[in-house]
Structure formats: structure tokens, C-alpha cells
Design an enzyme around this catalytic site. Structure first.
Site, PDB file in Angstrom:
ATOM      1  N   ASN A 113      48.702  44.139  61.001  1.00 12.79           N
ATOM      2  CA  ASN A 113      49.261  43.801  59.947  1.00 12.79           C
ATOM      3  C   ASN A 113      49.811  42.425  59.879  1.00 12.79           C
ATOM      4  OD1 ASN A 113      49.756  46.501  59.351  1.00 12.79           O
ATOM      5  ND2 ASN A 113      51.805  46.882  59.688  1.00 12.79           N
ATOM      6  N   HIS A 159      41.569  25.676  13.650  1.00 12.36           N
ATOM      7  CA  HIS A 159      41.308  26.992  12.758  1.00 12.36           C
ATOM      8  C   HIS A 159      39.827  26.991  12.569  1.00 12.36           C
ATOM      9  CE1 HIS A 159      45.739  27.171  11.660  1.00 12.36           C
ATOM     10  NE2 HIS A 159      45.564  26.012  11.461  1.00 12.36           N
ATOM     11  N   SER A 286      14.769  34.941  24.003  1.00 13.16           N
ATOM     12  CA  SER A 286      14.765  36.508  23.585  1.00 13.16           C
ATOM     13  C   SER A 286      13.434  37.139  23.918  1.00 13.16           C
ATOM     14  CB  SER A 286      14.915  36.404  22.092  1.00 13.16           C
ATOM     15  OG  SER A 286      14.603  37.678  21.671  1.00 13.16           O
ATOM     16  N   LYS A 292      14.374  31.991  19.613  1.00  9.34           N
ATOM     17  CA  LYS A 292      15.581  31.874  20.292  1.00  9.34           C
ATOM     18  C   LYS A 292      15.601  31.215  21.687  1.00  9.34           C
ATOM     19  CE  LYS A 292      18.808  34.168  19.179  1.00  9.34           C
ATOM     20  NZ  LYS A 292      19.290  35.607  19.271  1.00  9.34           N
ATOM     21  N   GLU A 299      27.759  32.270  27.804  1.00  7.75           N
ATOM     22  CA  GLU A 299      28.318  33.668  27.391  1.00  7.75           C
ATOM     23  C   GLU A 299      28.938  34.250  28.715  1.00  7.75           C
ATOM     24  OE1 GLU A 299      25.558  35.568  24.740  1.00  7.75           O
ATOM     25  OE2 GLU A 299      24.737  33.545  24.638  1.00  7.75           O
TER      26      GLU A 299
HETATM   27  N1  ARG Z   1      42.237  46.927  57.284  1.00  6.65           N
HETATM   28  C1  ARG Z   1      43.840  46.590  56.889  1.00  6.65           C
HETATM   29  C2  ARG Z   1      43.966  45.937  55.901  1.00  6.65           C
HETATM   30  O1  ARG Z   1      43.318  45.155  55.375  1.00  6.65           O
HETATM   31  C3  ARG Z   1      44.422  45.984  58.343  1.00  6.65           C
HETATM   32  C4  ARG Z   1      45.692  46.584  58.522  1.00  6.65           C
HETATM   33  C5  ARG Z   1      45.892  47.599  58.948  1.00  6.65           C
HETATM   34  N2  ARG Z   1      47.201  48.043  59.325  1.00  6.65           N
HETATM   35  C6  ARG Z   1      47.332  49.248  59.487  1.00  6.65           C
HETATM   36  N3  ARG Z   1      48.867  49.594  59.713  1.00  6.65           N
HETATM   37  N4  ARG Z   1      46.704  50.244  59.452  1.00  6.65           N
HETATM   38  O2  ARG Z   1      45.326  46.260  55.239  1.00  6.65           O
END
Ligand code: ARG
Length: 466
Positions: A113, A159, A286, A292, A299
């Protein structure tokens, strides 16, 4: 169904993950692009672990050498990414484990995390620098175009009706302003990204005696005076996705800007305007109509802009219902970010190439800007200079316009006798109001399109863009 338990977290599991679940939950197919940042993070983290005595210097060295080998393999396209290891983090850790025994200690005091949060912050800093540079490239191409056609005047539009004359350069400098704000936004995003989450662990840090400031400094998470910038709240650090939203928002807004430029160029390239000839290299033909030449690149820029807004929407919705802290939903935060980065980068390159190859059709611009009606406001200002209240002047000039229309003559071809009848403040010099050069010279104030101001803007942008 029964598979071997997952190598990194399988301790408490008696059954393996379903093959479908592996396919469903893997992110390595897209987050592998974080590998260089992940490896930088792991090097800094292990250096910190060695410094505080949680691993030995020899173990740290082994980890660093192993990570170098892995990075080289990745860069050479020889690394075997495996969906069964879910994500970039575990793929690298598994590969490292096969190379060096000390790899088993790398994840000490770290969670995926805080690891992914760190990787993404490093990524954002690099991505912002990349886009700022590309914006600069577009700005240079625009400045060069403005310089090549310094003397060209075009009608400015409101406009989509002809409004007042402006130097083409003035119109192009509006783009430079828009892009400059875009670049400033990306540098603000990079600054917001510049906080190190490592040490936040999964949610609540660690009981081990780590040195967060050391890791932050090693990764360049520092302020202007070189002081470490570490996140202040572990729960926020692992669940916050503000920077993601800000980044794709900055991309979306850049997209709004390049979409508007594209629209101008599409109109200007049409037979109805023909102010510009777009480079063949960025147009297509085109399959049916041989005559064209379509402005497809422009675009597509409008189309990409829609896509960038979609990505912003995805990222705004993703975290909004999530309880703190990390939830696996958040894994979906990366594809929109990478897509926004890639599409913005590509779009900016196409835009720079298009501006660089665009030619201005001087005669068409001159013919359009010669319309004396563009100076109807100047005629009202003429009356104001003669002491007439602006509302009365506006009304009188309206009547002059109407008369010219009724007589089917250009505004500047009416007889003095006719206009005098409309308002006695019209004198023989009234037609001087239609002298384009004089009219432009009167637009003297800051931000206006007069020649002195435009020259000043040239100096400003030449200095800024070098
Ligand atoms: N691949 C996970 C993500 O991008 C990494 C973190 C995973 N954490 C966990 N508690 N499973 O979110």
C-alpha cells in the site's frame, strides 16, 4: 481449482487462487510500467533498512545488485512478467528472491500500500516533467508560426461571427497563455506529488525503528531547501488519490485547450475560411472523394479531449464511496492515469508538428480582415472622441450599418452627407476610422492586439521560451 498458495501472501491460505481470479485481479499487465520507480523505491528502502540496522550492508548490496540485474532485464525486454504474481511489486520481489536470499528481508516495514503510493508519486513527478516539456515544444512551434507571419491580420470572432481585427500573432498568443497555465498546473501537481508515503505501511506504519526522512531524501522527496518531505498521516498516505485526480484533471484541461485550438484550425482550414494550409503529414484523404484533404489529426485531438475527460470522471468516481483506507478498487486508479498521460503526450506532439508545418494563406486573411464592418466599433469610438455618449454612438453606427446594407455598399463607401444625417458628429475624417493600420495602432493598452503590444508579447514569449 486447487492451486499452490500464493508465494508472497499465501501463508494463511489452504487453497490457491482460481485461475479466473488471477486473470481478474492482476494488474501487472499495466502497472509494469512502474518498474523503474518501484526499483528506485526498493533501493532507497533497503538502504534505509541497512542504515537503521534492520539488514546488513552486505544484504543491502546484494539487494541493490539484484535489483540492477532485474532492471536491466526489464529494459532489455527479457523479464518474464507473470500474472500469477499479480502486480509489478510482487513480480519484482519474486524475481529478486530467486536471485538473492536477502530479498526475503526487502519487504520489512513496508506494505504494497505504501509502496504503490510511493511508486505513483515518483511516476507523477516524472510524468509532469515530461508533459511540461512537451507543452514547451508546442509553445515553441506556435511562437515560430507567429513570428513567420508577424504582420498578418485576421478577423477575431465572437459567436463565430467576424468581430474585430487582430494580429494573427495575438490570436496565437492566446494559445500560449492557455498552454502556460497548463504547464503551471502540471508543476503544481508535481509539487503535490512531492511527499514520501513510505513508512506508512499498510495503514498504521510499523513498530520497527525506520528512518522515513532518510528514505524520502534518497528518493528526492525534498523541499526547495533540501528538507525531507514525508507524509504526515499514515492512513491518508495509503488511501489518498488526490494527486491522481489532479493529474488527470490537468490532462483533461490541457485537452480542452488543445481541442479548442484544433477546432480553430479545422475551421481555418475549411474552404469557407482557407486562412491556413495544414501540413499534408497530419491530414488524410478520403477513400471516395479524391479532392478531399481532411484535418484528421485535429479532429482526433477533439476526440482525445473527450477521452481525457472520461478518465477524469473515472478517477473522481473511483474513491468517492470508499471507506478509509486502502481498498482493492484503487488498483483501477492506474489505467486512466497512464492513458491520460500517453494520450496527452501524443496529442501535444501532434499539435506541435501541425503548428510547425502550417502555412498561412496571406491573401485569404487579408481579404477577410479588409471587411470594414470589423471596424464598426472604431466608428463608435470616433463619435465618443467627438463627445457623443457611447450608447448614442452605438445606436448611430447601427443605423450607418443598416444604411450600408440597404444600399448594398461597404460601410466605408457611404457618403458623408448620408452619415451626417444619421449623426451630426460625423465629420469628413469619419472614414479614417477604417484605416486598418491606424485602427490597430490605437489598440495600445496592455493585453490588446495593437502592434506595440504584440511586439511586447513577442519579447515576453521569446524570453520565456528561450
Ligand atoms: N496492485 C495493488 C494496487 O495497485 C497494490 C496494492 C495492493 N494492496 C493490497 N492490500 N492488496 O492497488
Amino acid at each position: 481449482m486447487a492451486k499452490k498458495a500464493q508465494a508472497t501472501w499465501g501463508g494463511r491460505f489452504s487453497e490457491g487462487t482460481a485461475e479466473l481470479m488471477l486473470r481478474f485481479s492482476e494488474s501487472v499487465s499495466f502497472d509494469r510500467r512502474l518498474a523503474p520507480f518501484d526499483i528506485r523505491g526498493s533501493k532507497a528502502h533497503s538502504a534505509m533498512l541497512a542504515r537503521v540496522g534492520l539488514i546488513t550492508d552486505a544484504e543491502c548490496k546484494a539487494i541493490h545488485d539484484g535489483l540492477d540485474v532485474i532492471l536491466a532485464r526489464i529494459e532489455a525486454g527479457k523479464f518474464k512478467w507473470e500474472a500469477k504474481f499479480e502486480d509489478v511489486h510482487m513480480n519484482i520481489e519474486q524475481a529478486l528472491t530467486r536471485l538473492v536470499p536477502a530479498a526475503a528481508k526487502l519487504h520489512t516495514a513496508r506494505s504494497r500500500n505504501d509502496q504503490v503510493a510511493t511508486d505513483m508519486r515518483l511516476y507523477f513527478k516524472a510524468a509532469c516533467a515530461d508533459l511540461i516539456q512537451r507543452i514547451d515544444g508546442v509553445q515553441r512551434a506556435i511562437l515560430a508560426l507567429a513570428d513567420k507571419y508577424r504582420d498578418v491580420l485576421v478577423p477575431g470572432y465572437t459567436h463565430l461571427q467576424r468581430a474585430q481585427p487582430v494580429f494573427l500573432a495575438h490570436h496565437l498568443f492566446a494559445y500560449l497563455e492557455m498552454l502556460q497555465r497548463d504547464a503551471e498546473r502540471f508543476s503544481a501537481v508535481a509539487d503535490h506529488a512531492n511527499w514520501c508515503p513510505l513508512g506508512s505501511g499498510a495503514i498504521a506504519g510499523t513498530t520497527l525503528p525506520i528512518d522515513r526522512e532518510f528514505t524520502a531524501r534518497a528518493l528526492g522527496f525534498v523541499d526547495a531547501r533540501g528538507r525531507a518531505r514525508v507524509t504526515r498521516n499514515s492512513m491518508d498516505a495509503v488511501s489518498d488519490r488526490d494527486t491522481f485526480i489532479e493529474f488527470v484533471s490537468a490532462c483533461a484541461l490541457t485537452g480542452v485547450h488543445f481541442s479548442r485550438m484544433a477546432e480553430d484550425l479545422i475551421l481555418w482550414a475549411s474552404q469557407e475560411f482557407k486562412f491556413v494550409e495544414l501540413p499534408d503529414a497530419f491530414c488524410t484523404g478520403s477513400s471516395l472523394m479524391p479532392q478531399k484533404k481532411n484535418p484528421d489529426s485535429m479532429e482526433l485531438l477533439r476526440g482525445k479531449s473527450a477521452r481525457l475527460q472520461g478518465n477524469l470522471h473515472t478517477l473522481l468516481v473511483l474513491p468517492k464511496g470508499l471507506p478509509l483506507t486502502y481498498n482493492r478498487d484503487l488498483q483501477e486508479d492506474k489505467p486512466p492515469v497512464f492513458d491520460s498521460h500517453d494520450q496527452t503526450a501524443l496529442s501535444l506532439e501532434v499539435l506541435a508538428g501541425t503548428f510547425a508545418g502550417t502555412e498561412i494563406i496571406r491573401e485569404k486573411c487579408a481579404a477577410a480582415v479588409a471587411d470594414p464592418a470589423l471596424l464598426a466599433t472604431d466608428l463608435a469610438d470616433y463619435l465618443v472622441r467627438a463627445g457623443v455618449a457611447f450608447r448614442d454612438a452605438h445606436h448611430a453606427v447601427g443605423a450607418v450599418v443598416k444604411l450600408a446594407e440597404r444600399n448594398s455598399v461597404p460601410l466605408d463607401r457611404l457618403a458623408l452627407a448620408d452619415v451626417e444625417q444619421i449623426h451630426p458628429a460625423f465629420k469628413p475624417d469619419w472614414v479614417d476610422s477604417f484605416d486598418l493600420a491606424k485602427a490597430m495602432a490605437r489598440r495600445k493598452g496592455t493585453g490588446m492586439p495593437g502592434p506595440a503590444q504584440v511586439a511586447r508579447q513577442f519579447r515576453h514569449w521569446e524570453k520565456l521560451l528561450g
